[in-house]
Scaffold this motif. Structure first.
Motif, PDB file in Angstrom:
ATOM      1  N   ASP A  34      13.169  32.049 -25.308  1.00 37.06           N
ATOM      2  CA  ASP A  34      14.360  32.310 -26.122  1.00 37.06           C
ATOM      3  C   ASP A  34      15.274  31.083 -26.246  1.00 37.06           C
ATOM      4  OD1 ASP A  34      15.277  32.305 -23.513  1.00 37.06           O
ATOM      5  OD2 ASP A  34      16.456  34.141 -23.732  1.00 37.06           O
ATOM      6  N   MET A  35      14.754  29.911 -25.872  1.00 36.19           N
ATOM      7  CA  MET A  35      15.570  28.697 -26.030  1.00 36.19           C
ATOM      8  C   MET A  35      15.918  28.495 -27.506  1.00 36.19           C
ATOM      9  SD  MET A  35      12.776  25.629 -25.605  1.00 36.19           S
ATOM     10  CE  MET A  35      13.584  24.356 -26.531  1.00 36.19           C
ATOM     11  N   LEU A  36      17.083  27.953 -27.748  1.00 37.75           N
ATOM     12  CA  LEU A  36      17.523  27.741 -29.124  1.00 37.75           C
ATOM     13  C   LEU A  36      16.906  26.483 -29.712  1.00 37.75           C
ATOM     14  CD1 LEU A  36      21.306  28.646 -28.870  1.00 37.75           C
ATOM     15  CD2 LEU A  36      19.414  30.071 -29.689  1.00 37.75           C
ATOM     16  N   LEU A  37      16.459  26.620 -30.957  1.00 35.78           N
ATOM     17  CA  LEU A  37      15.926  25.494 -31.712  1.00 35.78           C
ATOM     18  C   LEU A  37      16.839  25.199 -32.892  1.00 35.78           C
ATOM     19  CD1 LEU A  37      12.112  26.328 -31.969  1.00 35.78           C
ATOM     20  CD2 LEU A  37      13.317  25.056 -30.190  1.00 35.78           C
ATOM     21  N   VAL A  38      16.927  23.945 -33.249  1.00 38.42           N
ATOM     22  CA  VAL A  38      17.594  23.527 -34.473  1.00 38.42           C
ATOM     23  C   VAL A  38      16.480  23.392 -35.506  1.00 38.42           C
ATOM     24  CG1 VAL A  38      19.006  21.776 -35.587  1.00 38.42           C
ATOM     25  CG2 VAL A  38      19.354  22.306 -33.155  1.00 38.42           C
ATOM     26  N   CYS A  39      16.449  24.331 -36.443  1.00 37.55           N
ATOM     27  CA  CYS A  39      15.392  24.388 -37.452  1.00 37.55           C
ATOM     28  C   CYS A  39      15.917  23.811 -38.756  1.00 37.55           C
ATOM     29  CB  CYS A  39      14.925  25.831 -37.652  1.00 37.55           C
ATOM     30  SG  CYS A  39      14.158  26.530 -36.178  1.00 37.55           S
ATOM     31  N   GLU A  40      15.284  22.743 -39.210  1.00 33.57           N
ATOM     32  CA  GLU A  40      15.719  22.047 -40.420  1.00 33.57           C
ATOM     33  C   GLU A  40      14.681  22.164 -41.531  1.00 33.57           C
ATOM     34  OE1 GLU A  40      17.295  17.950 -39.899  1.00 33.57           O
ATOM     35  OE2 GLU A  40      16.696  18.277 -37.808  1.00 33.57           O
ATOM     36  N   ARG A  41      15.172  22.378 -42.720  1.00 36.98           N
ATOM     37  CA  ARG A  41      14.352  22.262 -43.933  1.00 36.98           C
ATOM     38  C   ARG A  41      14.793  20.975 -44.614  1.00 36.98           C
ATOM     39  NH1 ARG A  41      10.917  26.793 -45.073  1.00 36.98           N
ATOM     40  NH2 ARG A  41      11.682  28.458 -43.753  1.00 36.98           N
ATOM     41  N   PHE A  42      13.834  20.293 -45.202  1.00 40.47           N
ATOM     42  CA  PHE A  42      14.189  19.045 -45.892  1.00 40.47           C
ATOM     43  C   PHE A  42      13.345  18.887 -47.146  1.00 40.47           C
ATOM     44  CE2 PHE A  42      11.089  18.000 -42.536  1.00 40.47           C
ATOM     45  CZ  PHE A  42      10.071  17.430 -43.284  1.00 40.47           C
ATOM     46  N   LYS A  94      18.670  22.572 -45.326  1.00 45.25           N
ATOM     47  CA  LYS A  94      19.050  23.804 -44.639  1.00 45.25           C
ATOM     48  C   LYS A  94      18.915  23.590 -43.141  1.00 45.25           C
ATOM     49  CE  LYS A  94      18.126  28.769 -44.593  1.00 45.25           C
ATOM     50  NZ  LYS A  94      17.280  29.842 -45.144  1.00 45.25           N
ATOM     51  N   VAL A  95      19.866  24.114 -42.373  1.00 51.73           N
ATOM     52  CA  VAL A  95      19.833  24.023 -40.920  1.00 51.73           C
ATOM     53  C   VAL A  95      20.159  25.396 -40.349  1.00 51.73           C
ATOM     54  CG1 VAL A  95      20.812  22.923 -38.858  1.00 51.73           C
ATOM     55  CG2 VAL A  95      20.649  21.624 -40.998  1.00 51.73           C
ATOM     56  N   GLU A  96      19.327  25.857 -39.426  1.00 47.58           N
ATOM     57  CA  GLU A  96      19.568  27.131 -38.742  1.00 47.58           C
ATOM     58  C   GLU A  96      19.314  26.954 -37.252  1.00 47.58           C
ATOM     59  OE1 GLU A  96      18.274  30.833 -41.317  1.00 47.58           O
ATOM     60  OE2 GLU A  96      16.627  29.381 -41.183  1.00 47.58           O
ATOM     61  N   ILE A  97      20.066  27.672 -36.448  1.00 47.99           N
ATOM     62  CA  ILE A  97      19.829  27.726 -35.003  1.00 47.99           C
ATOM     63  C   ILE A  97      19.088  29.035 -34.746  1.00 47.99           C
ATOM     64  CG2 ILE A  97      20.869  27.658 -32.716  1.00 47.99           C
ATOM     65  CD1 ILE A  97      21.474  25.178 -34.504  1.00 47.99           C
ATOM     66  N   VAL A  98      17.867  28.923 -34.205  1.00 49.31           N
ATOM     67  CA  VAL A  98      16.995  30.084 -34.062  1.00 49.31           C
ATOM     68  C   VAL A  98      16.345  30.064 -32.672  1.00 49.31           C
ATOM     69  CG1 VAL A  98      14.958  31.256 -35.018  1.00 49.31           C
ATOM     70  CG2 VAL A  98      16.472  29.975 -36.535  1.00 49.31           C
ATOM     71  N   PRO A  99      16.323  31.188 -31.958  1.00 49.21           N
ATOM     72  CA  PRO A  99      15.572  31.222 -30.709  1.00 49.21           C
ATOM     73  C   PRO A  99      14.087  30.958 -30.969  1.00 49.21           C
ATOM     74  CG  PRO A  99      17.021  33.133 -30.879  1.00 49.21           C
ATOM     75  CD  PRO A  99      17.020  32.452 -32.222  1.00 49.21           C
ATOM     76  N   MET A 100      13.448  30.263 -30.050  1.00 46.52           N
ATOM     77  CA  MET A 100      12.027  29.923 -30.197  1.00 46.52           C
ATOM     78  C   MET A 100      11.191  31.146 -30.532  1.00 46.52           C
ATOM     79  SD  MET A 100       9.660  27.515 -29.844  1.00 46.52           S
ATOM     80  CE  MET A 100       7.914  27.368 -29.505  1.00 46.52           C
ATOM     81  N   ASP A 101      11.451  32.256 -29.864  1.00 47.23           N
ATOM     82  CA  ASP A 101      10.628  33.448 -30.077  1.00 47.23           C
ATOM     83  C   ASP A 101      10.975  34.217 -31.358  1.00 47.23           C
ATOM     84  OD1 ASP A 101      13.050  34.444 -29.158  1.00 47.23           O
ATOM     85  OD2 ASP A 101      12.184  35.582 -27.501  1.00 47.23           O
TER      86      ASP A 101
END
Length: 146
Positions: free
Chosen positions: A131-139, A84-91
């Motif tokens: 509010d910087m964007l993070l690439v959040c990965e599940r593996f 799973k991959v999501e783009i999420v703001p840090m906050d």
């Protein structure tokens, strides 16, 4: 991908058809500790700064991706598959996601990641923001090197 990682990858698949997308990398601040958490199935997520993908003209991860995880000596220790991959703001990163990174409480996760991202962004002449964007990965863990 270095020769050791390539050999591990090829030996793992043997004669079976291999997935096309694979990379080899190590986790940020403490690669040995974080790789061990993956091996122990305590770490099932990771994140990185979205802007770094843009600056380096790198494609974002997808659910087709496999990775050979390296230790600090650049030796392969495991294979994971992104699920799973999501783009999420840090906050807006949830406590549940932070806990899936396996690095302590949400507060510990946030403090470590703020410190890490500030340093990483400073190196490319960028500033950290809440509010910087993070690439959040599940593996998921596919294999542990014997």
């Amino acid at each position: 991908m270095n020769e050791a990682a390539k050999t591990y990858w090829e030996n793992y698949w043997g004669d079976k058809e291999r997935p096309e997308t694979v990379s080899a990398w190590m986790f940020g601040d403490s690669p040995d500790e974080l790789a061990q958490l993956v091996i122990e199935k305590k770490k099932t997520a990771t994140c990185s700064a979205h802007i770094l993908y843009e600056l380096e003209n790198e494609p974002l991860p997808t659910t087709e991706d496999y990775s050979v995880i390296l230790n600090s000596q650049e030796e392969p220790v495991a294979i994971i598959k992104t699920v799973k991959v999501e783009i999420v703001p840090m906050d807006e990163v949830t406590e549940e996601f932070a806990l899936a990174e396996g690095e302590g409480t949400y507060e510990e996760w946030k403090a470590a990641h703020v410190r890490f991202f500030k340093q990483e962004l400073k190196e490319v002449h960028r500033s950290y923001s809440e509010d910087m964007l993070l690439v959040c990965e599940r593996f998921t863990l596919i294999d542990v090197k014997k």
